[in-house]
Scaffold this motif. Structure first.
Motif, PDB file in Angstrom:
ATOM      1  N   PHE A  37      54.100  61.774  45.402  1.00  0.00           N
ATOM      2  CA  PHE A  37      53.719  60.497  44.816  1.00  0.00           C
ATOM      3  C   PHE A  37      53.234  59.588  45.950  1.00  0.00           C
ATOM      4  N   HIS A  38      51.905  59.433  45.985  1.00  0.00           N
ATOM      5  CA  HIS A  38      51.221  58.838  47.126  1.00  0.00           C
ATOM      6  C   HIS A  38      50.721  57.443  46.773  1.00  0.00           C
ATOM      7  N   GLN A  39      51.288  56.446  47.408  1.00  0.00           N
ATOM      8  CA  GLN A  39      50.794  55.072  47.301  1.00  0.00           C
ATOM      9  C   GLN A  39      49.862  54.860  48.483  1.00  0.00           C
ATOM     10  N   ILE A  40      48.572  54.847  48.257  1.00  0.00           N
ATOM     11  CA  ILE A  40      47.605  55.016  49.344  1.00  0.00           C
ATOM     12  C   ILE A  40      47.588  53.865  50.350  1.00  0.00           C
ATOM     13  N   ASP A  41      48.079  52.676  49.971  1.00  0.00           N
ATOM     14  CA  ASP A  41      48.105  51.566  50.926  1.00  0.00           C
ATOM     15  C   ASP A  41      49.452  51.437  51.626  1.00  0.00           C
ATOM     16  N   ASP A  42      50.344  52.395  51.410  1.00  0.00           N
ATOM     17  CA  ASP A  42      51.687  52.359  51.965  1.00  0.00           C
ATOM     18  C   ASP A  42      51.750  53.177  53.253  1.00  0.00           C
ATOM     19  N   PRO A  43      52.163  52.581  54.375  1.00  0.00           N
ATOM     20  CA  PRO A  43      52.221  53.326  55.641  1.00  0.00           C
ATOM     21  C   PRO A  43      53.086  54.580  55.574  1.00  0.00           C
ATOM     22  N   ALA A 134      55.475  57.477  48.722  1.00  0.00           N
ATOM     23  CA  ALA A 134      55.950  58.274  49.873  1.00  0.00           C
ATOM     24  C   ALA A 134      57.117  59.164  49.483  1.00  0.00           C
ATOM     25  N   THR A 135      57.099  59.641  48.248  1.00  0.00           N
ATOM     26  CA  THR A 135      58.203  60.463  47.761  1.00  0.00           C
ATOM     27  C   THR A 135      57.710  61.842  47.335  1.00  0.00           C
ATOM     28  N   LEU A 136      58.565  62.825  47.553  1.00  0.00           N
ATOM     29  CA  LEU A 136      58.327  64.186  47.081  1.00  0.00           C
ATOM     30  C   LEU A 136      59.385  64.528  46.043  1.00  0.00           C
ATOM     31  N   TYR A 137      58.943  65.184  44.986  1.00  0.00           N
ATOM     32  CA  TYR A 137      59.862  65.615  43.931  1.00  0.00           C
ATOM     33  C   TYR A 137      59.773  67.124  43.803  1.00  0.00           C
ATOM     34  N   TYR A 138      60.926  67.768  43.885  1.00  0.00           N
ATOM     35  CA  TYR A 138      60.955  69.207  43.658  1.00  0.00           C
ATOM     36  C   TYR A 138      62.128  69.557  42.763  1.00  0.00           C
ATOM     37  N   TRP A 144      62.443  61.036  50.091  1.00  0.00           N
ATOM     38  CA  TRP A 144      61.576  59.927  50.490  1.00  0.00           C
ATOM     39  C   TRP A 144      61.114  60.081  51.936  1.00  0.00           C
ATOM     40  N   GLY A 145      59.795  59.986  52.130  1.00  0.00           N
ATOM     41  CA  GLY A 145      59.208  59.936  53.459  1.00  0.00           C
ATOM     42  C   GLY A 145      59.542  61.133  54.329  1.00  0.00           C
TER      43      GLY A 145
END
Length: 390
Positions: A37-43, A134-138, A144-145
């Motif tokens: 889950f990519h927030q493109i303006d988030d570092p 910046a989160t991955l879900y599996y 997070w990150g």
């Protein structure tokens, strides 16, 4: 609550959940898919996106990207501070791990380019139980990150998905190393909340490190955000609890039999801080309180359980009871908590645990290495320079 939390946050339950998730995945014929889950303006999102090829080169997984919107206001109580701090913090991470990355600002047009796709991604993220980019879900679990990749890598390796012999996580965080070069009188500030599970993890580590290193810890307690009128959404509460349990397990910190000290229990706990400090027992008292509410299920709202926490810190319970009735003490500790909160904000921070050494400040139980680095940069460099000149 303690019985339920002990079950909900237990390692056994987590491992059982992972086994069940894999059985379900196999039964449905789905590949090993990481949802990013990519927030493109988030570092933090940009940094994670930068290292995902490394992760994919290590494990037999596929990655599905979802472009999400920024979190809702209720999940980010200080958005402007977060936006500024996240750039600094993400760059620190990149420098620390030698990642070739710099933050790329995103223009407004790019942010609004695919509103329907973002809406679908936001809904999916909420359905699966999260609120941040910046989160991955599996398969039932969130990471997070780059900070939480080590949990995911351990899980993927256990599933036999490593493409070669597993050599450990990509970005291991080594903290609380012995430090011998701090001169007498060296101190750090430790901002914490009695209701913060991450603060509880830090408490279990930082005091021992400080004693070993001869460094003083200035205790800077604050009221929990929710007790300052700031909302905490259900997804955030759930994720923080589960994530703190994972982190506590990895760090060997007892955790999980929780009796949430929200409200009166925290106020009673903080009311005794000046009393504990007066008797040079503040660290012992904080450790006892944190262990009690986060690992033993003690209710600090009752005299029976608060007495246990007070007495094992070496304090007199009869005197403590008198302090709890003092209106002047109530005014005193609340004023200190507010001063500490203002000091935290003056550093560009708002959450706990946070740490400060001179002009270096960092937020998070997994950022203590920032303080250690600042200490090394000052005192080890000074010692090296002194040795070179003699």
């Amino acid at each position: 609550m303690p019985v339920i939390s002990q079950l909900f946050l237990s390692r056994a339950r987590l491992l059982k959940q992972r086994v069940s998730a894999e059985k379900k995945r196999v039964a449905q014929g789905r590949p090993h898919t990481l949802h990013f889950f990519h927030q493109i303006d988030d570092p933090y999102s940009q940094l994670l996106d930068c290292v995902l090829p490394q992760l994919q080169s290590r494990f037999d997984v596929c990655i599905e990207r979802h472009i999400t919107s920024p979190p809702e206001d209720s999940a980010v109580p200080e958005r402007e501070l977060l936006n500024a701090y996240s750039q600094t913090d993400a760059q620190r991470l990149a420098d620390h791990f030698n990642i070739d990355w710099t933050f790329k600002p995103i223009d407004a047009q790019a942010l609004t380019a695919q509103p329907q796709a973002s809406a679908v991604a936001n809904a999916l993220r909420k359905k699966w139980g999260h609120y941040l980019g910046a989160t991955l879900y599996y398969e039932g679990e969130w990471y997070w990150g780059i900070d939480r990749l080590h949990h995911l890598e351990d899980r993927l390796n256990t599933l036999g998905l490593s493409k070669s012999t597993y050599q450990g996580p990509l970005f291991p965080t080594i903290q609380y190393q012995d430090f011998a070069n701090a001169p007498e009188g060296t101190s750090i500030d430790f901002f914490f909340s009695l209701r913060s599970p991450y603060s509880a993890i830090s408490v279990a580590k930082v005091f021992h490190w400080a004693r070993q290193s001869g460094i003083e810890v200035n205790l800077r307690y604050v009221l929990p955000m929710v007790m300052r009128g700031l909302p905490v959404p259900a997804e955030k509460r759930r994720y923080i609890s589960l994530d703190a349990a994972r982190e506590a397990f990895v760090q060997g910190v007892p955790f999980g039999c929780v009796n949430d000290p929200l409200g009166k229990p925290t106020e009673r706990g903080l009311a005794l801080m000046p009393f504990a400090e007066m008797h040079n027992a503040a660290e012992a008292y904080v450790m006892s309180f944190m262990q009690g509410v986060w690992a033993e299920g003690l209710d600090a709202g009752t005299d029976k359980h608060l007495k246990i926490m007070v007495e094992r810190a070496g304090l007199n319970w009869t005197a403590a009871k008198d302090i709890l009735k003092s209106k002047s003490n109530d005014t005193h500790w609340r004023a200190i908590a507010e001063q500490n909160r203002q000091a935290l904000f003056s550093m560009g921070l708002w959450g706990v645990p946070s740490f400060k050494f001179e002009n270096t400040a960092a937020w998070g139980q997994d950022r203590f290495w920032v303080i250690e680095k600042a200490l090394h940069d000052k005192f080890n460099s000074a010692q090296t320079a002194s040795s070179a000149s003699t």
